[in-house]
Design an enzyme around this catalytic site. Structure first.
Site, PDB file in Angstrom:
ATOM      1  N   ARG A 108       0.829  -1.037   0.025  1.00  0.00           N
ATOM      2  CA  ARG A 108      -0.101  -0.024  -0.020  1.00  0.00           C
ATOM      3  C   ARG A 108       0.731   1.343  -0.041  1.00  0.00           C
ATOM      4  NH1 ARG A 108      -4.655   1.324   4.397  1.00  0.00           N
ATOM      5  NH2 ARG A 108      -2.892   1.646   5.799  1.00  0.00           N
ATOM      6  N   ASP A 148       3.090  -6.491  10.939  1.00  0.00           N
ATOM      7  CA  ASP A 148       4.229  -6.460  11.788  1.00  0.00           C
ATOM      8  C   ASP A 148       4.037  -7.144  13.223  1.00  0.00           C
ATOM      9  OD1 ASP A 148       5.578  -4.566  10.389  1.00  0.00           O
ATOM     10  OD2 ASP A 148       4.789  -2.756  11.264  1.00  0.00           O
ATOM     11  N   ASP A 181      -0.779  -2.846  13.149  1.00  0.00           N
ATOM     12  CA  ASP A 181      -0.562  -3.363  11.755  1.00  0.00           C
ATOM     13  C   ASP A 181      -0.453  -4.837  11.957  1.00  0.00           C
ATOM     14  OD1 ASP A 181       1.476  -4.537   9.793  1.00  0.00           O
ATOM     15  OD2 ASP A 181       1.519  -2.264   9.312  1.00  0.00           O
ATOM     16  N   THR A 188      -0.981   7.512  -1.017  1.00  0.00           N
ATOM     17  CA  THR A 188      -2.406   7.712  -1.771  1.00  0.00           C
ATOM     18  C   THR A 188      -3.172   6.533  -0.851  1.00  0.00           C
ATOM     19  OG1 THR A 188      -1.574   5.976  -3.032  1.00  0.00           O
ATOM     20  CG2 THR A 188      -1.540   8.306  -3.768  1.00  0.00           C
TER      21      THR A 188
END
Length: 211
Positions: free
Chosen positions: A106, A205, A202, A110
């Site tokens: 990603r 992670d 996340d 944006t």
């Protein structure tokens, strides 16, 4: 929008384990195990419509006709990298499943997904495909992954995520109204950085210990 294609999990075990995932004190090893366990519990529900066919089996007592899963083997397709954490959970249910991979990252500005890898079992058009990603945030990665699966000939597609934001769920439904979507928990919203709130941080992670 077809509300019938979205399945929000309500099972107490799933909800309990998701709460444990959210806790920032949950370490990598426990987090990884919880992701697998939740995927197994969700998979049990998501695979309830697998097609069956009667086969002849010889029991210790007699020969009988009894149902077994029909057709080509299931295709499990994790979205890299966080989706890998859910694969073993589904393999616990269907050890013979074939596994594909879709690699997306990603853009941090944006928030749009970019593909870097796509490898799917052949023939993909004859398989039930379950795409996996723990997080459905903006919906961009999920939409792109389903796009790629369809471009390769995939027809019967399910998408499984552990937590989702309403914004991403709506986008995925609108982009792909023909797929079944399974959500462990529908969270409140996305924040300005496109993270799910309250979320769990996340997922990649936390699964791989790369905080």
């Amino acid at each position: 929008m077809n509300e019938n294609n979205v399945h929000i999990m309500t099972h107490p075990l799933i909800q309990h384990k998701i709460s444990m995932l959210r806790d920032k004190q949950t370490g990598t090893n426990e987090f990884r195990k919880l992701i697998e366990e939740i995927a197994t519990l969700m998979g049990y529900e998501a695979l309830r419509d697998l097609p069956l066919e009667d086969v002849e089996i010889e029991t210790p007592i007699e020969t009988c006709q009894t149902p077994m899963i029909a057709g080509k083997k299931l295709a499990i397709v994790p979205i890299l990298r966080a989706g890998l954490g859910m694969v073993e959970g589904l393999l616990a249910l269907v050890p013979s499943a074939k596994i594909g991979h879709i690699g997306l990252y990603r853009d941090h500005v944006t928030h749009e997904p970019h593909e870097y890898y796509c490898k799917l079992p052949d023939p993909i058009d004859q398989r039930l495909i379950v795409a996996l990603d723990p997080m459905l945030a903006t919906g961009g990665s999920a939409i792109a992954a389903v796009d790629f699966i369809k471009q390769h000939g995939g027809k019967q597609i399910k998408f499984m995520c552990i937590i989702a934001a309403p914004e991403g769920l709506k986008r995925l439904q609108e982009a792909h109204p023909d797929i079944q979507i399974y959500v462990g928990h529908l969270d409140r919203q996305l924040n300005e950085d496109a993270y799910i709130c309250p979320g769990l941080g996340d997922a990649g992670d936390r699964i791989f210990g790369t905080l």
